[in-house]
Write a protein that holds these residues in place. Structure first.
Motif, PDB file in Angstrom:
ATOM      1  N   ALA A 175       9.709   8.813  29.345  1.00 25.91           N
ATOM      2  CA  ALA A 175      10.177   8.029  28.198  1.00 25.91           C
ATOM      3  C   ALA A 175      11.674   8.177  27.940  1.00 25.91           C
ATOM      4  N   PRO A 178      13.624   5.064  30.013  1.00 26.04           N
ATOM      5  CA  PRO A 178      12.704   3.926  30.079  1.00 26.04           C
ATOM      6  C   PRO A 178      13.043   2.952  31.199  1.00 26.04           C
ATOM      7  N   ASP A 233       7.600   1.950  29.975  1.00 27.91           N
ATOM      8  CA  ASP A 233       8.143   0.673  29.532  1.00 27.91           C
ATOM      9  C   ASP A 233       7.324   0.181  28.335  1.00 27.91           C
TER      10      ASP A 233
END
Length: 238
Positions: A175, A178, A233
């Motif tokens: 994360a 991304p 994503d």
């Protein structure tokens, strides 16, 4: 380090005891699944590491791992298995093990795995202790946010519950960059510290469990890039 080794093969335990002593680790040995679980449950916060054989009398390693995870989501578990079966290894990881080593194994390999896993857990605990009152988010988008101090992740303000330490680290690694695609080899090195001893199935098993927990609160944000690896994503979240 205070280590609990649950292993029914006394020869293996005796061999590893010499290596543990050489590292200066305080190791306790149990040769039965039920006895090993009872030893852990008697003082759950006492243990820094658990190595757990898959095939144990009284209670097998899968059941022991599952019961340990009901009490502690954070104690590192390495599963030892004589079976070279992908399904057994994946099930072991799904039951809560952080890693596995297939028998016969090199003591040096096991020591390296323990050190890597322990180093990660120490970094996490140090970070949490130093900044436990910091409630800001390290990652925050329109739909997703993570706090590495409280070890919490949210998707559209719904907390993703039950994340193990490795699942949290894996999600954070993806994360914080991304849409960048990470290969399994890269994730092994970044999340598990394995440059030479890793197995790609470890990554796949953790991704599977992580996805299941994410899907309980919202759309899937971890995507597979076929032939390459995985990426985070959340741009497609409605």
């Amino acid at each position: 380090m205070k280590l609990l080794m649950i292993e029914d093969n006394e020869s293996v335990s005796e061999m590893m005891q010499m290596f543990f002593l050489n590292e200066g680790w305080d190791a306790t040995f149990r040769y039965d699944g039920k006895e090993g679980l009872e030893t852990f449950l008697a003082s759950p916060k006492e243990w820094d590491m658990i190595t757990l054989d898959l095939n144990l009398p009284s209670l097998d390693g899968m059941m022991v791992a599952r019961e340990i995870r009901k009490v502690s989501q954070t104690v590192p578990i390495i599963m030892l298995t004589a079976r070279d079966s992908e399904s057994d290894q994946v099930i072991g990881l799904e039951m809560g093990a952080d890693d596995y080593v297939t028998k016969p194994f090199s003591p040096i390999t096991l020591i390296a795995r323990i050190k890597a896993l322990y180093r990660r857990s120490e970094i996490i605990e140090t970070s949490m202790a130093a900044k436990e009152d910091d409630l800001s988010f390290d990652i925050e988008t329109d739909h997703f946010k993570m706090n590495t101090k409280t070890r919490e992740a949210y998707l559209d303000d719904q907390r993703i519950d039950g994340l193990t330490p490795k699942e949290f680290d894996l999600l954070y690694t993806l994360a914080k960059k991304p849409r960048q695609v990470f290969s399994r080899e890269q994730l092994l090195e970044l999340v598990w510290d394995y440059q030479y001893f890793g197995d790609e199935r470890t990554v796949d098993a953790h991704i599977k469990k992580l996805r299941q927990k994410i899907e309980k609160v919202g759309p899937q944000v971890i995507q597979t890039v076929w032939g390459v690896g995985y990426k985070f994503d959340d741009s497609g979240v409605a």
